[in-house]
Design a protein around this motif. Structure first.
Motif, short mmCIF file in Angstrom:
data_model
loop_
_atom_site.label_atom_id
_atom_site.label_comp_id
_atom_site.label_asym_id
_atom_site.label_seq_id
_atom_site.Cartn_x
_atom_site.Cartn_y
_atom_site.Cartn_z
N GLU A 81 12.16 13.28 6.04
CA GLU A 81 12.27 14.21 7.09
C GLU A 81 12.47 12.91 8.00
N LYS A 82 12.05 11.74 7.99
CA LYS A 82 12.63 10.56 8.92
C LYS A 82 13.51 9.89 7.88
N PRO A 83 14.87 9.98 7.99
CA PRO A 83 15.79 9.46 7.18
C PRO A 83 15.83 7.79 7.14
N VAL A 114 10.51 9.70 -1.50
CA VAL A 114 10.04 10.16 -0.15
C VAL A 114 9.46 9.16 0.82
N ARG A 115 9.45 9.30 2.10
CA ARG A 115 8.60 8.12 2.84
C ARG A 115 7.29 8.84 3.12
N SER A 116 7.02 9.25 4.53
CA SER A 116 5.66 9.90 4.64
C SER A 116 5.67 11.20 4.26
N ASP A 117 6.90 11.68 3.81
CA ASP A 117 6.92 13.44 3.34
C ASP A 117 5.59 13.70 2.36
N VAL A 148 8.61 8.53 -6.26
CA VAL A 148 8.25 7.12 -5.63
C VAL A 148 7.99 7.23 -4.18
N ARG A 149 6.99 6.79 -3.82
CA ARG A 149 6.82 6.79 -2.32
C ARG A 149 7.50 5.43 -1.64
N ALA A 150 8.54 5.59 -0.98
CA ALA A 150 9.11 4.31 -0.62
C ALA A 150 8.45 3.58 0.66
N GLY A 151 7.54 3.00 0.31
CA GLY A 151 6.51 2.31 1.24
C GLY A 151 4.99 1.77 0.76
N ALA A 152 4.14 1.77 1.23
CA ALA A 152 2.86 1.21 1.05
C ALA A 152 1.91 2.16 0.74
N GLY A 153 1.57 2.95 1.80
CA GLY A 153 0.58 4.01 1.70
C GLY A 153 1.16 5.13 1.03
N PHE A 154 0.26 5.57 -0.13
CA PHE A 154 0.68 7.00 -0.74
C PHE A 154 -0.36 7.91 -0.56
N GLN A 200 7.43 -4.09 0.27
CA GLN A 200 8.67 -4.02 0.36
C GLN A 200 9.08 -3.83 2.10
N ASN A 201 8.03 -3.12 2.86
CA ASN A 201 8.51 -2.93 4.23
C ASN A 201 7.45 -3.70 5.20
N SER A 202 6.52 -4.45 4.57
CA SER A 202 5.48 -5.33 5.20
C SER A 202 5.65 -5.90 6.14
N ALA A 242 -1.98 1.04 10.49
CA ALA A 242 -2.36 1.84 9.22
C ALA A 242 -2.32 2.99 9.16
N ARG A 243 -3.20 3.92 9.51
CA ARG A 243 -3.14 5.42 9.49
C ARG A 243 -4.20 5.63 10.34
N LYS A 244 -3.97 6.92 11.22
CA LYS A 244 -4.78 7.65 12.23
C LYS A 244 -6.19 7.93 11.54
N LYS A 249 6.81 8.14 17.60
CA LYS A 249 6.92 8.43 16.07
C LYS A 249 6.68 7.18 15.48
N LYS A 250 5.83 7.21 14.12
CA LYS A 250 5.56 6.02 13.40
C LYS A 250 6.84 5.48 13.20
N MET A 251 6.84 4.07 13.54
CA MET A 251 7.89 3.09 13.65
C MET A 251 7.66 1.61 13.01
N GLY A 252 6.40 1.58 12.39
CA GLY A 252 6.26 0.38 11.70
C GLY A 252 7.31 -0.10 10.55
N ALA A 253 7.76 0.86 9.87
CA ALA A 253 8.77 0.51 8.70
C ALA A 253 10.18 0.74 9.32
N GLU A 254 10.23 1.05 10.57
CA GLU A 254 11.78 1.45 10.99
C GLU A 254 12.64 0.23 11.30
C1 3PG Z 1 3.98 2.96 4.64
O1 3PG Z 1 2.80 3.24 4.27
O2 3PG Z 1 4.94 2.31 3.94
C2 3PG Z 1 4.46 2.94 6.21
O3 3PG Z 1 3.37 3.40 6.87
C3 3PG Z 1 5.63 3.49 6.47
O4 3PG Z 1 5.75 4.77 6.38
P1 3PG Z 1 7.28 5.42 6.67
O5 3PG Z 1 8.03 5.32 5.53
O6 3PG Z 1 6.90 6.94 7.03
O7 3PG Z 1 7.93 4.90 8.03
#
Ligand code: 3PG
Length: 306
Positions: free
Chosen positions: A8-10, A54-57, A74-80, A101-103, A223-225, A270-275
């Motif tokens: 959703e967030k490319p 996916v990302r946060s999808d 595969v969740r491309a990121g940390a939090g699953f 990878q996105n830390s 982290a997460r809300k 909009k969540k932008m930590g890994a943007e």
């Molecule tokens: C994560 O858990 O990797 C981050 O919260 C990044 O989430 P995002 O891919 O939606 O930007």
């Protein structure tokens, strides 16, 4: 095999190009579903996919039900926490993340938000400096460790709480370990949150911890809300006019908080930590590589539903 990237967030274009190259070089096919506005588009696109990135999808039971051919996600990121692991496991679908990878992108944002709040969200008025302040890293994982390193560059005094990381390891990295989470909040002017959202952590940061913070205390949440008890956060910030909260994930009560707390509160739209291009490339390419290895030789490194 068909690999679907459903975001959703490319990802940045360079990341998508890199994913395509890895997938096609291994003889697989890439399909893209970006910026979808209705989840039905996701159900349709995933119907014949063998692998999913996916990302946060949200990969819900419905997504799993629609994904008749799916073997790996595969969740491309940390939090699953966006993956329904029980639904995946029940169908024999391997679920992975791409830890680390996105830390760096997230860590840089955490410090950026600290400066932003310390300088009154860049509005006129006297601010304060990070130098000499105590920062508490709440969970010393990939992001927490990087935040600690950057904070040292600001000449901050770094503390951390993480029951899963040996104290000696922290000490060797110039970080002072604390034995309890209460002590971390009591000691530190800044606390940077890096805990996952799960049944143990949801709503775990509230009045008891925040009211312990020293004068001028500032919580930064990349982290997460879900880990915040929002009602209690409002209560403590009403009682303590010195406390500040910066978050990369707008709380459900963001409007109320913005109105009540003005320069003491900031949430990204909009969540932008890994943007960042770098984070997109690192996490995107790692996801594609993990999928290719899984199909080539059954490699399940980074599986989170073992
Ligand atoms: C994560 O858990 O990797 C981050 O919260 C990044 O989430 P995002 O891919 O939606 O930007």
């Amino acid at each position: 095999m068909k690999v679907l990237v459903a975001t959703e967030k490319p990802f940045a274009k360079a990341a998508v190009d890199g994913i395509r190259e890895i997938v096609e070089k291994a003889g697989h096919q890439l399909a893209l579903l970006e910026k979808y506005t209705d989840v039905s588009e996701f159900y349709q696109a995933v119907a014949d996919a063998d692998a999913l990135i996916v990302r946060s999808d949200k990969v819900t039971q419905q997504v799993v039900d629609a994904a008749k051919q799916l073997k790996i996600v595969v969740r491309a990121g940390a939090g699953f926490d966006n993956l329904d692991l029980a639904a995946c496991t029940a169908r024999g679908i391997v679920a992975m993340n791409t830890p680390g990878q996105n830390s760096n992108a997230v860590a840089e944002l955490a410090l950026g938000m600290m400066v932003y709040l310390a300088r009154n969200t860049f509005k006129p008025g006297t601010g304060s400096e990070l130098k000499g302040k105590k920062i508490g890293i709440h969970a010393y994982g990939h992001v927490g460790k990087l935040v600690a390193g950057i904070a040292k560059g600001f000449n901050m005094d770094v503390y951390a709480f993480d029951p899963f990381v040996p104290a000696d390891k922290m000490k060797a990295e110039g970080v002072t370990p604390v034995g309890t989470v209460e002590e971390l909040y009591k000691t530190c002017h800044y606390v940077s949150l890096h805990i996952p959202a799960n049944e143990q952590t949801k709503k775990s940061i509230g009045y008891d911890l925040l009211s312990k913070m020293p004068k001028g205390g500032c919580l930064i949440n990349t982290a997460r809300k879900e880990v915040i008890n929002e009602e209690e956060m409002v209560k403590v910030m009403e009682e303590r006019e010195d406390l500040k909260y910066g978050t990369d994930i707008a709380p459900d009560n963001a409007e109320v908080m913005a109105e009540k707390f003005g320069k003491r509160f900031f949430a990204t739209p909009k969540k932008m930590g890994a943007e960042t291009a770098e984070a997109n490339i690192n996490a995107g390419l790692a996801s594609a590589t993990q999928i290719v290895k899984f199909f080539a030789d059954g490699d399940t490194t980074f599986q989170v539903n073992k």
